[in-house]
Design a protein around this motif. Structure first.
Motif, PDB file in Angstrom:
ATOM      1  N   VAL A   1     -19.851  39.193   5.347  1.00 29.60           N
ATOM      2  CA  VAL A   1     -20.943  39.447   4.410  1.00 29.60           C
ATOM      3  C   VAL A   1     -20.446  40.339   3.287  1.00 29.60           C
ATOM      4  N   ALA A   2     -21.015  40.153   2.112  1.00 34.30           N
ATOM      5  CA  ALA A   2     -20.737  41.023   0.972  1.00 34.30           C
ATOM      6  C   ALA A   2     -21.846  42.066   0.910  1.00 34.30           C
ATOM      7  N   VAL A   3     -21.475  43.325   0.956  1.00 37.57           N
ATOM      8  CA  VAL A   3     -22.453  44.417   0.900  1.00 37.57           C
ATOM      9  C   VAL A   3     -22.459  44.967  -0.520  1.00 37.57           C
ATOM     10  N   GLU A   4     -23.602  44.824  -1.198  1.00 39.28           N
ATOM     11  CA  GLU A   4     -23.769  45.393  -2.537  1.00 39.28           C
ATOM     12  C   GLU A   4     -24.084  46.873  -2.391  1.00 39.28           C
ATOM     13  N   LEU A   5     -23.361  47.703  -3.124  1.00 39.15           N
ATOM     14  CA  LEU A   5     -23.507  49.156  -2.999  1.00 39.15           C
ATOM     15  C   LEU A   5     -24.462  49.660  -4.074  1.00 39.15           C
ATOM     16  N   THR A   6     -25.741  49.620  -3.782  1.00 38.58           N
ATOM     17  CA  THR A   6     -26.765  49.917  -4.774  1.00 38.58           C
ATOM     18  C   THR A   6     -27.369  51.310  -4.652  1.00 38.58           C
ATOM     19  N   GLU A   7     -27.211  51.947  -3.514  1.00 44.17           N
ATOM     20  CA  GLU A   7     -27.816  53.260  -3.297  1.00 44.17           C
ATOM     21  C   GLU A   7     -26.806  54.356  -3.607  1.00 44.17           C
ATOM     22  N   GLU A   8     -27.150  55.253  -4.521  1.00 42.16           N
ATOM     23  CA  GLU A   8     -26.250  56.345  -4.884  1.00 42.16           C
ATOM     24  C   GLU A   8     -26.616  57.586  -4.083  1.00 42.16           C
ATOM     25  N   ILE A   9     -25.623  58.169  -3.411  1.00 43.09           N
ATOM     26  CA  ILE A   9     -25.830  59.336  -2.556  1.00 43.09           C
ATOM     27  C   ILE A   9     -25.060  60.513  -3.149  1.00 43.09           C
ATOM     28  N   GLU A  10     -25.738  61.634  -3.329  1.00 40.58           N
ATOM     29  CA  GLU A  10     -25.067  62.826  -3.844  1.00 40.58           C
ATOM     30  C   GLU A  10     -24.373  63.546  -2.705  1.00 40.58           C
ATOM     31  N   ASN A  11     -23.120  63.908  -2.917  1.00 33.93           N
ATOM     32  CA  ASN A  11     -22.343  64.628  -1.921  1.00 33.93           C
ATOM     33  C   ASN A  11     -22.779  66.085  -1.910  1.00 33.93           C
ATOM     34  N   THR A  12     -23.174  66.557  -0.742  1.00 35.32           N
ATOM     35  CA  THR A  12     -23.592  67.956  -0.631  1.00 35.32           C
ATOM     36  C   THR A  12     -22.394  68.894  -0.489  1.00 35.32           C
ATOM     37  N   GLY A  13     -21.209  68.329  -0.243  1.00 36.74           N
ATOM     38  CA  GLY A  13     -20.015  69.145  -0.134  1.00 36.74           C
ATOM     39  C   GLY A  13     -19.759  69.696   1.252  1.00 36.74           C
ATOM     40  N   SER A  14     -20.681  69.504   2.174  1.00 32.93           N
ATOM     41  CA  SER A  14     -20.527  70.109   3.496  1.00 32.93           C
ATOM     42  C   SER A  14     -19.400  69.472   4.306  1.00 32.93           C
ATOM     43  N   ASN A  15     -19.400  68.158   4.447  1.00 29.64           N
ATOM     44  CA  ASN A  15     -18.388  67.503   5.275  1.00 29.64           C
ATOM     45  C   ASN A  15     -17.495  66.542   4.500  1.00 29.64           C
TER      46      ASN A  15
END
Length: 116
Positions: A26-40
């Motif tokens: 399957v091709a997964v479209e990367l549509t959701e943007e997640i902000e990196n909190t910097g923790s891990n």
């Protein structure tokens, strides 16, 4: 427990030999943007993208199957992960995440006893 749907004395057929395994890509479209909190995830960019796809099995399984996922990428430095969730006898949800918006192909394999 055997993944093959026959009992002693029954004829073994090619259909029954392969029925316990289903696979695909399957091709997964990367549509959701997640902000990196910097923790891990300090090694990754400030944001990353993720997406998911629901896969429906051609033949339902009698029990929840074992799942394996393998992402394909030609940019290893920006790829984060491929994973899965919500496994049922009829399907699975596959996730991918990476540091850019490039759609990611993910190979999947489901192994179990089919509901024949």
């Amino acid at each position: 427990m055997s993944m093959y749907p026959w009992r002693a004395g029954e004829v073994i057929t090619a259909e029954r030999l392969t029925a316990g395994m289903q696979r695909g890509m399957v091709a997964v479209e990367l549509t959701e943007e997640i902000e990196n909190t910097g923790s891990n995830n300090n090694q990754w960019a400030n944001t990353y993208r993720r997406g998911s796809v629901r896969v429906t099995f051609d033949v339902p399984f009698a029990e929840v199957p074992t799942i394996q996922v393998t992402p394909r990428t030609n940019s290893p430095g920006v790829f984060l992960e491929a994973s899965y969730t919500d496994v049922s006898t009829t399907g699975v949800t596959i996730f991918a995440a990476r540091g850019n918006t490039t759609a990611t192909n993910v190979d999947w394999l489901a192994i179990g006893r089919p509901a024949l």
